[in-house]
Design an enzyme around this catalytic site. Structure first.
Site, PDB file in Angstrom:
ATOM      1  N   ASP A 176       0.833  -1.195   0.000  1.00 19.73           N
ATOM      2  CA  ASP A 176       0.000   0.000   0.000  1.00 19.73           C
ATOM      3  C   ASP A 176       0.877   1.259   0.000  1.00 19.73           C
ATOM      4  O   ASP A 176       1.666   1.452  -0.923  1.00 19.73           O
ATOM      5  CB  ASP A 176      -0.953  -0.064   1.204  1.00 19.73           C
ATOM      6  CG  ASP A 176      -1.945   1.073   1.264  1.00 19.73           C
ATOM      7  OD1 ASP A 176      -2.839   1.127   0.408  1.00 19.73           O
ATOM      8  OD2 ASP A 176      -1.819   1.911   2.181  1.00 19.73           O
ATOM      9  N   TYR A 224      -1.559  11.071   2.621  1.00 18.26           N
ATOM     10  CA  TYR A 224      -2.464  11.169   1.482  1.00 18.26           C
ATOM     11  C   TYR A 224      -2.467  12.574   0.882  1.00 18.26           C
ATOM     12  O   TYR A 224      -2.621  12.744  -0.335  1.00 18.26           O
ATOM     13  CB  TYR A 224      -3.879  10.769   1.903  1.00 18.26           C
ATOM     14  CG  TYR A 224      -4.062   9.281   2.026  1.00 18.26           C
ATOM     15  CD1 TYR A 224      -4.425   8.508   0.926  1.00 18.26           C
ATOM     16  CD2 TYR A 224      -3.862   8.628   3.244  1.00 18.26           C
ATOM     17  CE1 TYR A 224      -4.586   7.137   1.030  1.00 18.26           C
ATOM     18  CE2 TYR A 224      -4.013   7.255   3.362  1.00 18.26           C
ATOM     19  CZ  TYR A 224      -4.372   6.513   2.250  1.00 18.26           C
ATOM     20  OH  TYR A 224      -4.523   5.157   2.357  1.00 18.26           O
ATOM     21  N   HIS A 279      -7.311  -6.540   0.830  1.00 20.06           N
ATOM     22  CA  HIS A 279      -6.195  -5.598   0.708  1.00 20.06           C
ATOM     23  C   HIS A 279      -5.022  -5.948   1.616  1.00 20.06           C
ATOM     24  O   HIS A 279      -3.871  -5.735   1.255  1.00 20.06           O
ATOM     25  CB  HIS A 279      -6.716  -4.198   1.048  1.00 20.06           C
ATOM     26  CG  HIS A 279      -5.697  -3.118   0.901  1.00 20.06           C
ATOM     27  ND1 HIS A 279      -4.948  -2.936  -0.241  1.00 20.06           N
ATOM     28  CD2 HIS A 279      -5.303  -2.142   1.773  1.00 20.06           C
ATOM     29  CE1 HIS A 279      -4.138  -1.894  -0.080  1.00 20.06           C
ATOM     30  NE2 HIS A 279      -4.344  -1.402   1.134  1.00 20.06           N
TER      31      HIS A 279
END
Length: 291
Positions: A101, A207, A267
């Site tokens: 990720d 982010y 995930h």
């Protein structure tokens, strides 16, 4: 699944921040870079297996876990520099990097900025930032709502404060093939980490650096990663598997790419299907070289 870990915790001032990491084993170095919404603890099912053959170093990324959470420096070039400083600290001129990720985004930037220092690269359930942003559509944006939410200044921190367990549990349950994959005790490890002052902000800042990350990626979009790459992904994580041919995406990123999707897996591949991940890592790392 309860895992008893034989690891050593460390901290040091590196690249302008205090970094925390755990280490185990002896042999060629392997660095494990976690993603969101996790910490180094995401690798607890890999560390004992890899440590039988390798020196394993699993840091908390900038802004996460017990690593410092500064107000800036979350672009992936700076975070790749964090990794380079950590390698320097250990005297590792070269290493294998495994990233999941967000950690895979750091690893991708490291592979491009420091090609002579990476022996092999493993990317787990990740589509590169530039490729992801190029393909954003209404259905994909709906699945990735949290990307937009975390980019709003200050508001996520205010809304999540005191509700870290609800916030995190949503991801662990909805991003897993088996919603009960993580125990309450395991989730609590992450909840405690994300309740630390600045922890939610740190993840959000990761982010919020996406614009800068894309700008960096566009500059060297034609520069292919030179080391061998292994791409693994969960076949049942809709956000990646439904919208992308993950293996083909990575074949466009590097010269030498192999990989496969993991069945009955969301995930958090390392946690949900550890045996498959561990076997794939050991087979791939068998071709690595000593630092």
């Amino acid at each position: 699944m309860s895992v008893l870990l034989d690891v050593t915790h460390h901290t040091a001032a590196l690249n302008g921040i205090t970094q925390h990491w755990v280490s185990a084993g002896d042999g060629p170095p392997v660095y494990l870079l976690h993603g969101f919404p996790e910490t180094w603890y995401a690798w607890r099912k890999q560390i004992p297996v890899l440590a039988e053959q390798f020196t394993v170093i699993a840091p908390d990324l900038r802004g996460y876990g017990a690593t410092e959470k500064p107000a800036s420096g979350y672009d992936k070039r700076t975070m790749a520099n964090d990794l380079a400083a950590l390698m320097d600290h250990h005297g590792h001129a070269r290493a294998t990097v495994v990233g999941h990720d967000r950690g895979a985004r750091v690893g991708t930037r490291f592979a491009k900025d420091y090609p002579a220092r990476i022996d092999r690269f493993v990317t787990i359930d990740n589509v590169p930032t530039r490729v992801l942003m190029e393909k954003v559509s209404p259905p994909l944006a709906q699945l990735g709502w949290f990307l937009t939410f975390l980019n709003v200044p200050d508001l996520p921190e205010a809304l999540i404060a005191g509700r870290e367990e609800e916030w995190l549990t949503h991801f662990y349950r909805s991003w897993s093939y088996d919603p009960e994959m993580l125990t309450h005790e395991e989730i609590d490890v992450y909840v405690r980490a994300y309740k630390q002052p600045g922890a939610v902000r740190g993840a959000a800042m990761d982010y919020r650096a996406s614009g800068e990350d894309v700008a960096q990626d566009l500059v060297d979009a034609d520069q292919l990663i030179t080391c061998p790459v292994l791409a693994l992904w969960g076949q049942d994580f809709e956000q990646n598997g439904r919208f992308f041919d993950v293996l083909e995406v990575w074949k466009g990123m590097a010269h030498d790419v192999r990989g496969f999707g993991i069945p009955q897996c969301g995930h958090l591949c390392m946690e949900e299907q550890p045996d498959i991940v561990n076997n794939a890592l050991l087979a791939f790392l068998a071709g690595g070289s000593e630092s």
